[in-house]
Design an enzyme around this catalytic site. Structure first.
Site, PDB file in Angstrom:
ATOM      1  N   GLY A   1     -16.268   1.495  -3.526  1.00  0.00           N
ATOM      2  CA  GLY A   1     -17.331   1.397  -2.523  1.00  0.00           C
ATOM      3  C   GLY A   1     -18.661   1.999  -2.946  1.00  0.00           C
ATOM      4  O   GLY A   1     -19.523   2.234  -2.100  1.00  0.00           O
TER       5      GLY A   1
ATOM      6  N   THR B   1      -6.947  -6.618 -11.799  1.00  0.00           N
ATOM      7  CA  THR B   1      -6.009  -7.700 -12.083  1.00  0.00           C
ATOM      8  C   THR B   1      -6.729  -9.030 -11.907  1.00  0.00           C
ATOM      9  O   THR B   1      -7.355  -9.258 -10.878  1.00  0.00           O
ATOM     10  CB  THR B   1      -4.818  -7.595 -11.117  1.00  0.00           C
ATOM     11  OG1 THR B   1      -4.063  -6.440 -11.484  1.00  0.00           O
ATOM     12  CG2 THR B   1      -3.929  -8.821 -11.163  1.00  0.00           C
TER      13      THR B   1
ATOM     14  N   TYR C   1       2.008   1.266  -5.575  1.00  0.00           N
ATOM     15  CA  TYR C   1       2.952   0.768  -6.588  1.00  0.00           C
ATOM     16  C   TYR C   1       3.966   1.862  -6.964  1.00  0.00           C
ATOM     17  O   TYR C   1       3.981   2.925  -6.347  1.00  0.00           O
ATOM     18  CB  TYR C   1       2.181   0.222  -7.797  1.00  0.00           C
ATOM     19  CG  TYR C   1       1.301  -0.937  -7.383  1.00  0.00           C
ATOM     20  CD1 TYR C   1       1.879  -2.102  -6.870  1.00  0.00           C
ATOM     21  CD2 TYR C   1      -0.079  -0.851  -7.407  1.00  0.00           C
ATOM     22  CE1 TYR C   1       1.097  -3.163  -6.417  1.00  0.00           C
ATOM     23  CE2 TYR C   1      -0.879  -1.908  -6.956  1.00  0.00           C
ATOM     24  CZ  TYR C   1      -0.277  -3.060  -6.465  1.00  0.00           C
ATOM     25  OH  TYR C   1      -1.036  -4.099  -6.001  1.00  0.00           O
TER      26      TYR C   1
ATOM     27  N   ALA D   1      -1.731   4.639  -7.974  1.00  0.00           N
ATOM     28  CA  ALA D   1      -2.451   4.383  -6.718  1.00  0.00           C
ATOM     29  C   ALA D   1      -1.891   3.129  -6.049  1.00  0.00           C
ATOM     30  O   ALA D   1      -0.932   2.517  -6.532  1.00  0.00           O
ATOM     31  CB  ALA D   1      -3.941   4.189  -7.031  1.00  0.00           C
TER      32      ALA D   1
END
Ligand SMILES: Cc1cc2nc3c(=O)[nH]c(=O)nc-3n(C[C@H](O)[C@H](O)[C@H](O)COP(=O)(O)O)c2cc1C
Length: 358
Positions: A290, A25, A180, A177
């Site tokens: 990550g 986003t 939401y 995920a």
């Protein structure tokens, strides 16, 4: 050559490499009309060295909006703006899926049509605050969706899938995920329903399966992916038996022959969800969160993932694939320009200097 740069089949498509740009986003749409700015096409085109790009989250209906200046794909103007993005990415030989993101209770009346309450499986207020057009605001107790309203939300996902394809996207990803709406249904901390959408795991996964069924009917399974983040516990969503929940969900996903399963976060030290769920899923597996070049290469060569997903590194390094290939350094991301603003911190990250011809 690094195995990251070998081709891979994902759903209907042969990707030129195994590098995927994560959905991110960036809030570069008009807050009133949900139409992305013209330069958004440049941003995605710059990152088309990825074998696959997953777009920022796009709301499936106005009530799915949870952040200021995030985009939609409901109106003709919104669709037309997205066409410029998909054209630009295709012109560079890459692929782009659109992420469908319904925020559910992670919203605020100030972002909702007619200042209505955000919707959720149950009327449980999440802890925390959100940034709105009227400043920082606490979350509110959401409206509990009726079964009829749930059918309406599923219809919105279906229509959004159709419009994404119309706008030239190669496929769609269900954002299940980060706490939401879909994960609010999955998790028993946020879903206290007593009807067929709540209670047992079978009932709590029903919403996600029905949404996917609708998306798959529109696009075909080979153009639909799903993102999950077990035990991320973000946005105040928790489940008291996530291993059992995701074990059952992933088995049920197999019926759709999806383009991919995209999983972020390894999990806890005790539980590595990549290890648990990758063998359970019969289809391409996208590992995210990550990663660096070394861990990504290790995952691919060990067969632990078919493709690797990069967020912040891609955000700050439009030519990330080239940097991986050349083993160079990386630009650092500027977090102050993540959400909202203009081209600054968006399309102006430098690429490696191209050698002058002699
Ligand atoms: C600025 C920003 C915006 C994000 N927005 C979304 C989003 O819209 N949808 C989503 O699924 N994940 C979103 N994420 C999470 C990323 O997709 C990714 O899972 C996360 O950054 C971890 O990957 P990384 O360690 O490679 O950055 C966002 C991350 C960042 C940094």
């Amino acid at each position: 050559m690094s195995e990251i740069f070998t081709p891979v089949r994902v759903g209907r498509y042969d990707l030129s490499n195994r590098l995927v740009m994560a959905p991110m986003t960036r809030s570069r749409a008009g807050d009133d009309d949900g139409v992305i700015a013209g330069y958004v096409a440049d941003y995605y085109a710059q990152r088309s060295g990825a074998g696959l790009i997953i777009s920022e989250g796009v709301y499936p209906s106005a009530s799915g909006k949870g952040y200021v200046s995030t985009p939609g794909i409901e109106t003709d103007a919104q669709v037309e703006a997205w066409k410029k993005v998909t054209d630009a990415v295709h012109a560079k030989g890459s692929h782009i899926f659109m992420q469908i993101m319904h925020c559910g209770r992670i919203s605020h009346p100030s972002m909702q049509p007619d200042n209505a309450l955000p919707v959720a499986p149950s009327a449980i207020k999440p802890a925390g605050q959100t940034w709105t057009a009227i400043g920082q605001q606490g979350f509110v107790t959401p409206h509990e969706l009726t079964v009829l309203e749930i059918q309406g939300v599923i219809a919105d996902y279906r229509a959004t899938t159709r419009r994404a394809l119309e706008a030239g996207f190669d496929g769609v990803e269900l954002h299940a995920a980060s706490g939401y709406l879909p994960e609010q249904f999955l998790s028993n901390g946020s879903n206290k329903r007593t009807d067929e959408y709540g209670g047992t795991i079978r009932n709590r996964i029903r919403f996600v399966l029905e949404v996917l069924a609708a998306m798959v009917e529109e696009a075909g399974g080979d153009r639909v992916g799903i993102k999950i983040s077990p035990e991320m516990n973000f946005n105040d969503v928790v489940d008291d038996n996530p291993q059992a929940l995701y074990w059952e969900l992933v088995e049920e996903l197999n019926q759709f022959d999806l383009a991919y399963l995209h999983l972020t976060r390894q999990g806890t030290p005790e539980m590595n969800y990549h290890t648990l769920l990758r063998p359970r899923f019969r289809g391409p597996y996208l590992m995210g969160a990550g990663l660096n070049k070394k861990t990504a290469e290790a995952a691919i060569s060990a067969g632990k993932a078919d493709a690797v997903v990069f967020g912040e590194l891609f955000l700050a390094n439009p030519d990330l694939p080239e940097r991986f290939q050349q083993g160079t350094t990386f630009n650092s991301p500027d977090r102050s320009t993540y959400y909202g603003g203009d081209e600054k911190g968006y399309t102006d990250y430098p690429t490696l200097k191209v050698a002058e011809p002699v």
